[in-house]
Design a protein around this motif. Structure first.
Motif, PDB file in Angstrom:
ATOM      1  N   ILE A 273      15.254   5.236  23.406  1.00 24.04           N
ATOM      2  CA  ILE A 273      14.158   6.220  23.424  1.00 24.04           C
ATOM      3  C   ILE A 273      14.126   6.947  24.772  1.00 24.04           C
ATOM      4  O   ILE A 273      13.785   8.129  24.849  1.00 24.04           O
ATOM      5  CB  ILE A 273      12.806   5.517  23.158  1.00 24.04           C
ATOM      6  N   ALA A 274      14.516   6.233  25.810  1.00 19.36           N
ATOM      7  CA  ALA A 274      14.517   6.808  27.151  1.00 19.36           C
ATOM      8  C   ALA A 274      15.456   8.007  27.259  1.00 19.36           C
ATOM      9  O   ALA A 274      15.297   8.840  28.145  1.00 19.36           O
ATOM     10  CB  ALA A 274      14.912   5.738  28.168  1.00 19.36           C
ATOM     11  N   ASP A 275      16.412   8.088  26.331  1.00 17.10           N
ATOM     12  CA  ASP A 275      17.420   9.160  26.429  1.00 17.10           C
ATOM     13  C   ASP A 275      17.139  10.342  25.501  1.00 17.10           C
ATOM     14  O   ASP A 275      18.002  11.186  25.290  1.00 17.10           O
ATOM     15  CB  ASP A 275      18.821   8.605  26.080  1.00 17.10           C
ATOM     16  N   TRP A 276      15.967  10.380  24.896  1.00 16.24           N
ATOM     17  CA  TRP A 276      15.721  11.427  23.900  1.00 16.24           C
ATOM     18  C   TRP A 276      15.063  12.675  24.475  1.00 16.24           C
ATOM     19  O   TRP A 276      14.585  13.536  23.748  1.00 16.24           O
ATOM     20  CB  TRP A 276      14.857  10.880  22.740  1.00 16.24           C
TER      21      TRP A 276
ATOM     22  N   GLN B 271       0.819  -1.219   0.000  1.00 13.92           N
ATOM     23  CA  GLN B 271       0.000   0.000   0.000  1.00 13.92           C
ATOM     24  C   GLN B 271       0.854   1.271   0.000  1.00 13.92           C
ATOM     25  O   GLN B 271       0.462   2.282  -0.571  1.00 13.92           O
ATOM     26  CB  GLN B 271      -0.899  -0.017   1.246  1.00 13.92           C
ATOM     27  N   ILE B 272       2.027   1.217   0.638  1.00 14.89           N
ATOM     28  CA  ILE B 272       2.837   2.433   0.741  1.00 14.89           C
ATOM     29  C   ILE B 272       3.879   2.513  -0.376  1.00 14.89           C
ATOM     30  O   ILE B 272       4.602   3.505  -0.481  1.00 14.89           O
ATOM     31  CB  ILE B 272       3.523   2.550   2.128  1.00 14.89           C
ATOM     32  N   GLU B 273       3.928   1.475  -1.205  1.00 16.73           N
ATOM     33  CA  GLU B 273       4.901   1.430  -2.298  1.00 16.73           C
ATOM     34  C   GLU B 273       4.882   2.704  -3.163  1.00 16.73           C
ATOM     35  O   GLU B 273       5.953   3.226  -3.528  1.00 16.73           O
ATOM     36  CB  GLU B 273       4.667   0.165  -3.141  1.00 16.73           C
ATOM     37  N   PRO B 274       3.702   3.274  -3.508  1.00 14.80           N
ATOM     38  CA  PRO B 274       3.696   4.483  -4.355  1.00 14.80           C
ATOM     39  C   PRO B 274       4.508   5.640  -3.764  1.00 14.80           C
ATOM     40  O   PRO B 274       4.903   6.536  -4.498  1.00 14.80           O
ATOM     41  CB  PRO B 274       2.213   4.861  -4.425  1.00 14.80           C
ATOM     42  N   PHE B 275       4.750   5.607  -2.466  1.00 14.88           N
ATOM     43  CA  PHE B 275       5.450   6.733  -1.842  1.00 14.88           C
ATOM     44  C   PHE B 275       6.945   6.459  -1.657  1.00 14.88           C
ATOM     45  O   PHE B 275       7.653   7.265  -1.048  1.00 14.88           O
ATOM     46  CB  PHE B 275       4.785   7.078  -0.501  1.00 14.88           C
ATOM     47  N   HIS B 276       7.399   5.326  -2.193  1.00 11.82           N
ATOM     48  CA  HIS B 276       8.825   4.974  -2.181  1.00 11.82           C
ATOM     49  C   HIS B 276       9.514   5.269  -0.866  1.00 11.82           C
ATOM     50  O   HIS B 276      10.479   6.033  -0.814  1.00 11.82           O
ATOM     51  CB  HIS B 276       9.559   5.722  -3.310  1.00 11.82           C
ATOM     52  N   PRO B 277       9.045   4.697   0.219  1.00 10.35           N
ATOM     53  CA  PRO B 277       9.745   4.936   1.488  1.00 10.35           C
ATOM     54  C   PRO B 277      11.129   4.281   1.424  1.00 10.35           C
ATOM     55  O   PRO B 277      11.309   3.303   0.692  1.00 10.35           O
ATOM     56  CB  PRO B 277       8.868   4.221   2.515  1.00 10.35           C
ATOM     57  N   THR B 278      12.066   4.839   2.153  1.00 10.82           N
ATOM     58  CA  THR B 278      13.376   4.191   2.226  1.00 10.82           C
ATOM     59  C   THR B 278      13.438   3.463   3.566  1.00 10.82           C
ATOM     60  O   THR B 278      13.160   4.046   4.612  1.00 10.82           O
ATOM     61  CB  THR B 278      14.504   5.230   2.146  1.00 10.82           C
ATOM     62  N   TYR B 279      13.741   2.178   3.495  1.00 14.31           N
ATOM     63  CA  TYR B 279      13.820   1.360   4.708  1.00 14.31           C
ATOM     64  C   TYR B 279      15.274   1.246   5.154  1.00 14.31           C
ATOM     65  O   TYR B 279      16.166   1.038   4.326  1.00 14.31           O
ATOM     66  CB  TYR B 279      13.300  -0.057   4.436  1.00 14.31           C
ATOM     67  N   HIS B 280      15.478   1.350   6.435  1.00 13.23           N
ATOM     68  CA  HIS B 280      16.814   1.112   6.999  1.00 13.23           C
ATOM     69  C   HIS B 280      16.645   0.016   8.045  1.00 13.23           C
ATOM     70  O   HIS B 280      16.310   0.292   9.196  1.00 13.23           O
ATOM     71  CB  HIS B 280      17.369   2.388   7.633  1.00 13.23           C
ATOM     72  N   PHE B 281      16.842  -1.213   7.613  1.00 10.63           N
ATOM     73  CA  PHE B 281      16.609  -2.346   8.514  1.00 10.63           C
ATOM     74  C   PHE B 281      17.885  -2.735   9.257  1.00 10.63           C
ATOM     75  O   PHE B 281      18.987  -2.465   8.791  1.00 10.63           O
ATOM     76  CB  PHE B 281      16.092  -3.548   7.729  1.00 10.63           C
ATOM     77  N   GLY B 282      17.689  -3.412  10.377  1.00 10.51           N
ATOM     78  CA  GLY B 282      18.833  -3.891  11.150  1.00 10.51           C
ATOM     79  C   GLY B 282      19.589  -2.747  11.817  1.00 10.51           C
ATOM     80  O   GLY B 282      20.758  -2.881  12.151  1.00 10.51           O
ATOM     81  N   GLU B 283      18.903  -1.624  11.980  1.00  6.53           N
ATOM     82  CA  GLU B 283      19.557  -0.468  12.593  1.00  6.53           C
ATOM     83  C   GLU B 283      18.676   0.081  13.700  1.00  6.53           C
ATOM     84  O   GLU B 283      17.459   0.097  13.580  1.00  6.53           O
ATOM     85  CB  GLU B 283      19.760   0.652  11.567  1.00  6.53           C
ATOM     86  N   MET B 284      19.327   0.545  14.734  1.00  7.29           N
ATOM     87  CA  MET B 284      18.578   1.132  15.839  1.00  7.29           C
ATOM     88  C   MET B 284      18.907   2.617  15.909  1.00  7.29           C
ATOM     89  O   MET B 284      20.072   3.002  15.802  1.00  7.29           O
ATOM     90  CB  MET B 284      18.974   0.438  17.147  1.00  7.29           C
ATOM     91  N   VAL B 285      17.873   3.432  16.083  1.00  5.77           N
ATOM     92  CA  VAL B 285      18.118   4.857  16.285  1.00  5.77           C
ATOM     93  C   VAL B 285      18.677   5.021  17.694  1.00  5.77           C
ATOM     94  O   VAL B 285      18.034   4.623  18.670  1.00  5.77           O
ATOM     95  CB  VAL B 285      16.829   5.682  16.119  1.00  5.77           C
ATOM     96  N   VAL B 286      19.885   5.545  17.784  1.00  9.97           N
ATOM     97  CA  VAL B 286      20.504   5.655  19.098  1.00  9.97           C
ATOM     98  C   VAL B 286      20.461   7.067  19.656  1.00  9.97           C
ATOM     99  O   VAL B 286      20.443   7.258  20.856  1.00  9.97           O
ATOM    100  CB  VAL B 286      21.962   5.125  19.111  1.00  9.97           C
ATOM    101  N   SER B 287      20.436   8.064  18.761  1.00 16.47           N
ATOM    102  CA  SER B 287      20.379   9.413  19.320  1.00 16.47           C
ATOM    103  C   SER B 287      19.487  10.312  18.496  1.00 16.47           C
ATOM    104  O   SER B 287      19.305  10.117  17.297  1.00 16.47           O
ATOM    105  CB  SER B 287      21.775  10.010  19.454  1.00 16.47           C
ATOM    106  N   LEU B 288      18.897  11.249  19.195  1.00 16.82           N
ATOM    107  CA  LEU B 288      17.980  12.188  18.574  1.00 16.82           C
ATOM    108  C   LEU B 288      18.287  13.551  19.195  1.00 16.82           C
ATOM    109  O   LEU B 288      18.216  13.721  20.407  1.00 16.82           O
ATOM    110  CB  LEU B 288      16.552  11.751  18.885  1.00 16.82           C
ATOM    111  N   GLU B 289      18.646  14.479  18.332  1.00 16.42           N
ATOM    112  CA  GLU B 289      19.104  15.776  18.823  1.00 16.42           C
ATOM    113  C   GLU B 289      18.245  16.857  18.177  1.00 16.42           C
ATOM    114  O   GLU B 289      18.033  16.843  16.965  1.00 16.42           O
ATOM    115  CB  GLU B 289      20.562  15.907  18.376  1.00 16.42           C
ATOM    116  N   ALA B 290      17.734  17.769  18.986  1.00 19.20           N
ATOM    117  CA  ALA B 290      16.903  18.846  18.448  1.00 19.20           C
ATOM    118  C   ALA B 290      17.796  19.937  17.881  1.00 19.20           C
ATOM    119  O   ALA B 290      18.749  20.372  18.530  1.00 19.20           O
ATOM    120  CB  ALA B 290      16.015  19.404  19.544  1.00 19.20           C
ATOM    121  N   LEU B 291      17.498  20.367  16.659  1.00 21.02           N
ATOM    122  CA  LEU B 291      18.305  21.414  16.022  1.00 21.02           C
ATOM    123  C   LEU B 291      17.512  22.699  15.859  1.00 21.02           C
ATOM    124  O   LEU B 291      18.075  23.764  15.729  1.00 21.02           O
ATOM    125  CB  LEU B 291      18.763  20.961  14.626  1.00 21.02           C
TER     126      LEU B 291
END
Lengths: 106, 345
Positions: free
Chosen positions: B261-264, B75-95
């Protein structure tokens, strides 16, 4: 209705009412029994509802199925009395059942 | 330093809520990248109950976990999402600022994104390897005890103990065998869930005396300064056996942990992320939380709730991504512009 007693890893015992036809895991979750996580919600897919069935009740609860045995490979400190509580259906025969919960599920 | 990936939205978690958010964002011309620690899309649906029927997806009297995920991916194929599998988001910084949020997001694989909004769709948290409850195991983690192989060389010429009976345990037994000094596979029973071919290959190595198979469970570890020397295995007859090993890999499947997520800097309530019910925005403007990870009065952990939450979040994301554009509400049944985006008109 059947009574089920959960004994935690520190020896504290909690006896709750279980509905016939539900599972021992569901009974634990409904009654906020600690040491039962049931991450997968009863799909026999996570081994975080691991219990030790009290020796005297083994004949009545029966043995783990092949699929359940496979999933028990993901549990810790597995014993011959180990079962996944999502796979034990509550029957009138199980009134009085005692299970012990392990200190660590996942 | 790798190149920075610039995009509108980074979605943390590719389960059903995260996948459908791509659809709702896509209809509003918002580009998204999906990051998930698992090697494939679907989150709990694929990982925990791919074959299990789900009965409460509106419009589907019955659909399996994997069936639902496959449909969402299509269903989401028309929007060509980019998948990044096998990866964990470790940090999130507000800019950015509250009016004009912007974030830098980094993964444990070293990727860096810069985006305008973040949608946390992390379900029960990230799937991480289960750690056996062996006293003092923490002291050996990273040096001697590993839950994944980063570099085969770390195992060269070492006595390696692998614990478990599934494909991961068997695959690494076979893969590390040529590198390691000696492999000992420890499993609680003499039956293996892994692929029959791998089981046979392992048994051949044992027959030929090229590795050891021990039926039992690891009871305790001994070593010094984080360097493991010996593991004591409780055999099923009640006796114990000390086995020399400088490396150990336990494979007990995955469990869900909240993780980084606890550290964001988000407000948390019992390991859940509170969100409002109008936009599903968190305490940080520009960061949204949808699906099982969020909490609000009346929250139900249903897949359908995650879909609804994604749709509403997308409306607010649009205001951040296109502050000057007026958003007109449209239906996919009748809007030619939406149909064009979907590739059906």
């Amino acid at each position: 209705m059947a009574k089920i007693t959960f004994v935690d890893s520190e020896g504290k015992s909690r006896t709750v009412d279980a509905e016939v036809g539900s599972t021992v895991m569901e009974t634990a979750i409904r009654n906020s029994i600690p040491e039962i996580l049931a991450e997968c919600g009863g799909a026999c897919a996570c081994a975080t509802c691991h219990v030790y069935v009290d020796e005297g009740w083994l004949a009545k609860t029966g043995k783990a199925s092949a699929m359940e045995e496979d999933m028990l490979d993901f549990a810790f400190e597995v014993k011959p009395t180990s079962r996944l509580s999502c796979q034990i259906k509550v029957t009138a025969d199980l009134d009085g059942l005692v299970v012990n919960t392990p200190g660590k599920q996942g | 330093m790798s190149d920075i990936i610039a995009t509108d939205v980074v979605i943390v978690g590719a389960g059903p809520a995260g996948l459908f958010a791509v659809f709702e964002l896509g209809l509003l011309d918002i580009r998204a990248h999906l990051v998930d620690i698992l090697p494939r899309a679907g989150g709990q649906c694929s990982e925990l109950y791919p074959e299990k029927p789900i009965y409460d997806i509106p419009g589907f009297p019955i659909v399996t976990g994997q069936g639902l995920v496959d449909n969402l991916v299509q269903q989401i194929e028309p929007f060509h999402p980019t998948y990044h599998f096998g990866e964990m988001v470790v940090s999130l910084e507000a800019l950015g600022t509250a009016d004009k949020p912007a974030f830098r997001v980094q993964t444990d694989a070293g990727k860096t994104f810069e985006c305008k909004c973040v949608i946390v769709a992390a379900g029960g948290g990230s799937f991480q390897p289960k750690k056996p409850p062996i006293a003092g195991i923490d002291a050996y983690e990273g040096k001697s005890v590993h839950y994944a192989v980063r570099r085969m060389e770390d195992f060269r010429d070492h006595n390696v103990m692998i614990v478990g009976g599934g494909d991961s345990a068997l695959d690494w037994t076979l893969n590390l065998h040529p590198v390691a000094k000696r492999i000992t596979l420890v499993h609680r029973r003499d039956e293996f869930r892994g692929a029959p071919h791998s089981v046979n290959s392992m048994r051949e190595l044992v027959e030929a005396g090229k590795m050891d198979l021990v039926i039992g469970q690891v009871g305790s570890l001994a070593g010094e300064g984080g360097e493991l020397k010996t593991a004591t295995v409780k055999l099923n007859d009640g006796t114990t056996r000390d086995i020399a090993c400088e490396r150990m890999m336990p494979f007990f499947g995955l469990t869900m942990k909240l993780g980084p997520i606890a550290d964001w800097g988000l407000n948390l309530h019992e390991n859940l992320v509170p969100a409002d019910t109008e936009k599903f925005e968190t305490s940080t403007p520009g960061i949204f939380a949808i699906g099982d990870i969020n909490t609000y009065p009346g929250k139900l952990k249903l897949i359908l709730s995650g879909f609804h939450e994604g749709a509403l979040a997308a409306q607010k994301v649009h205001r951040y991504v296109y502050p000057d554009k007026k958003l007109t509400f449209q239906y996919t049944t009748s809007s030619t512009s939406l149909q064009k985006k979907l590739g059906v008109n």
